[in-house]
Design a protein around this motif. Sequence first.
Motif, short mmCIF file in Angstrom:
data_model
loop_
_atom_site.label_atom_id
_atom_site.label_comp_id
_atom_site.label_asym_id
_atom_site.label_seq_id
_atom_site.Cartn_x
_atom_site.Cartn_y
_atom_site.Cartn_z
N TYR A 1 0.85 -1.20 0.00
CA TYR A 1 0.00 0.00 0.00
C TYR A 1 0.88 1.25 0.00
N GLU A 2 1.88 1.24 0.88
CA GLU A 2 2.75 2.41 1.00
C GLU A 2 3.52 2.64 -0.31
N ASN A 3 4.01 1.59 -0.93
CA ASN A 3 4.71 1.76 -2.20
C ASN A 3 3.77 2.27 -3.29
N TYR A 4 2.52 1.78 -3.28
CA TYR A 4 1.53 2.27 -4.24
C TYR A 4 1.34 3.79 -4.07
N ARG A 5 1.18 4.21 -2.80
CA ARG A 5 0.99 5.64 -2.55
C ARG A 5 2.22 6.45 -3.00
N GLN A 6 3.39 5.94 -2.70
CA GLN A 6 4.62 6.65 -3.05
C GLN A 6 4.79 6.76 -4.57
N LEU A 7 4.58 5.64 -5.28
CA LEU A 7 4.86 5.64 -6.73
C LEU A 7 3.79 6.36 -7.53
N THR A 8 2.57 6.47 -6.96
CA THR A 8 1.53 7.22 -7.66
C THR A 8 1.47 8.67 -7.18
N GLY A 9 2.44 9.07 -6.38
CA GLY A 9 2.53 10.48 -5.96
C GLY A 9 1.45 10.88 -4.97
N GLN A 10 0.93 9.91 -4.20
CA GLN A 10 -0.16 10.21 -3.27
C GLN A 10 0.26 10.04 -1.81
N ALA A 11 1.56 10.22 -1.53
CA ALA A 11 2.02 9.96 -0.17
C ALA A 11 2.06 11.22 0.70
N GLU A 12 1.52 12.30 0.16
CA GLU A 12 1.32 13.53 0.94
C GLU A 12 2.59 13.96 1.69
N PRO B 1 7.58 -19.28 10.80
CA PRO B 1 8.82 -19.88 11.29
C PRO B 1 9.96 -19.80 10.28
N GLY B 2 10.07 -18.68 9.58
CA GLY B 2 11.11 -18.52 8.57
C GLY B 2 10.49 -18.44 7.19
N VAL B 3 9.77 -17.34 6.95
CA VAL B 3 9.15 -17.15 5.64
C VAL B 3 9.30 -15.68 5.27
N SER B 4 9.62 -15.44 4.00
CA SER B 4 9.78 -14.07 3.52
C SER B 4 8.98 -13.88 2.24
N GLY B 5 8.36 -12.71 2.11
CA GLY B 5 7.66 -12.37 0.89
C GLY B 5 8.20 -11.05 0.36
N VAL B 6 8.57 -11.03 -0.92
CA VAL B 6 9.11 -9.81 -1.52
C VAL B 6 8.26 -9.44 -2.73
N ALA B 7 7.95 -8.16 -2.87
CA ALA B 7 7.25 -7.68 -4.07
C ALA B 7 7.97 -6.45 -4.61
N ILE B 8 8.05 -6.36 -5.93
CA ILE B 8 8.64 -5.19 -6.58
C ILE B 8 7.57 -4.59 -7.49
N VAL B 9 7.27 -3.30 -7.28
CA VAL B 9 6.27 -2.62 -8.10
C VAL B 9 6.91 -1.44 -8.83
N GLU B 10 6.35 -1.14 -10.00
CA GLU B 10 6.87 -0.04 -10.82
C GLU B 10 5.74 0.92 -11.17
N ARG B 11 6.03 2.20 -11.12
CA ARG B 11 5.05 3.21 -11.51
C ARG B 11 4.58 2.93 -12.94
N ALA B 12 3.26 2.90 -13.16
CA ALA B 12 2.75 2.57 -14.50
C ALA B 12 2.57 3.84 -15.32
#
Lengths: 138, 382
Positions: free
Chosen positions: B341-352, B371-382
């Motif tokens: 959510y935070e990355n969406y706000r930042q990349l769409t210029g809505q992070a005030e 018990p040892g799990v990681s999730g990574v996502a990479i998003v790009e401004r469209a």
Amino acid sequence: MRDAPPPIDDRLLTIDPNGRITLLAGRDRETGAIVFPAPNDAERFEEVTLPRTGTLWSWTVQRFRPKSPPYAGPDAFEPYAVGYVALGNAVIVEGRLTGAALDGFAIDMPMRLVPEPFTLNDGSTRLSFAFAPIGAAA
Amino acid sequence: MSDVYIIGAGIHRFGRTPERTGLQQGAYAVRAALAGAGLSWSDIQFAYGGSDAAGKADTMVSELGLTGVQFINVANGCATGGSAMFGAYTTIKSGEFDLGIAVGFDKHPRGAFDPKPAEWGLPEWYGETGLMLTTQFFAMKIQRYMAAHGITAPTLARVAEKAFENGALTDHAWRREAVDAETILSSTMVSDPLTKFMFCSPAEGAVALIFASEKRARELGLPAVRLRAAAVRSRPPGSFEVFSPALTIERGPSPTVIASRAAFEMAGVAPGDIDVAQLQDTESGAEIMHMAENGFCADGEQEAWIAERRTHIGGQLPVNTDGGCLACGEPIGASGLRQVYENYRQLTGQAEARQVPGDPRLGYSHVYGAPGVSGVAIVERA
């Protein structure tokens, strides 16, 4: 410690007539991997004992009383140190640390296994284990 | 196979909201996301949702509308939100549907997370003698890391100081008052070297993200980000994880290292290309170690990075721009989605007030848990 209290878990450690304790572990019959505590699976793991000395891998201090359950210590609380000790080339074991001030521990410090009587909140005492710096009085 | 876009995002404020259940906070986030995108619940073709401890996500249809939507509940511990997102990602990518939602929420009481040894396959003595605490694990991981790589205690404090500074700028944050590094360093020691202000707390909150195919995203013409990578990985041999009575002598990488590598490879970008990052900060030390585990710097370089404020908003790589878990708290089911959510706000210029300057293009998020799990996502401004 000739009148040692009974072990907190029979599968955790043994006590010899001199009060010296030994930690029990399992060795995977196929891979040779050492697993602590000893798994309850005699088909896959053979019982082995762990070295009694090693070096401190990391440590911290438990500054507040853990929640009960699972913690079963007395209501009156004294902070205690906790650490991981690399026991030879076998395995790195987590346990309480004793025999020094709470800020008296450092990574790579030589350590040895010592018996640690543990008082449960029902007032009974069981034998657990801890690690102390080599040279410190247990 | 379609590219996958996030075309809307809604959040329910993190922290404590006694007047709403976790499920109601989840429904609130869904409605906020729909309203922001000008869509209605009946437009949504599928949903993935979950919480760790606040109920079954699919029951929120009774509040949102009985549209017959395909709603799949996700229960994957600390990776619940990340797994819901992964479900939405693969569903769009496969072409099965072209508009759906991922929602995560939780509501943990104060001092939640009291694990039982049997549920973790551990003997009772491990809990009885006071070894079964997540705080001890985090403390011992950073303690060893500090000794090996020259990280100092004031650096731990500066990470928390930045979190509260960013939280003060963020509407959805829980802790909204700045706290200076000296106060953080001298606050009550919880588990050496970590003080009270260096740990996040269990909390409440909810996040919903709307996913669309490329075609649908183009038709809708909304502010959007393209999901370039989504990877969830469990632990490899030799990683150091919570509730471990013993570790193997031969140590190995963390699940974060392998999830991160997979995501960078999937996206075809490198750590140096990332403009803003949200990294799991269960405590200050975690953010420091995760900077290196995710490939943004070498072990030990964090000391200089943080002294030079390179991870502040306006720095070379702003990290945890909404204050992260330290300022928002950690509702398990929502926490990973909050980062996206935070990355969406930042990349769409809505992070005030907390907007990263310079039109950031690539955002990186990393959630980690037991018990040892990681999730990574990479998003790009469209």
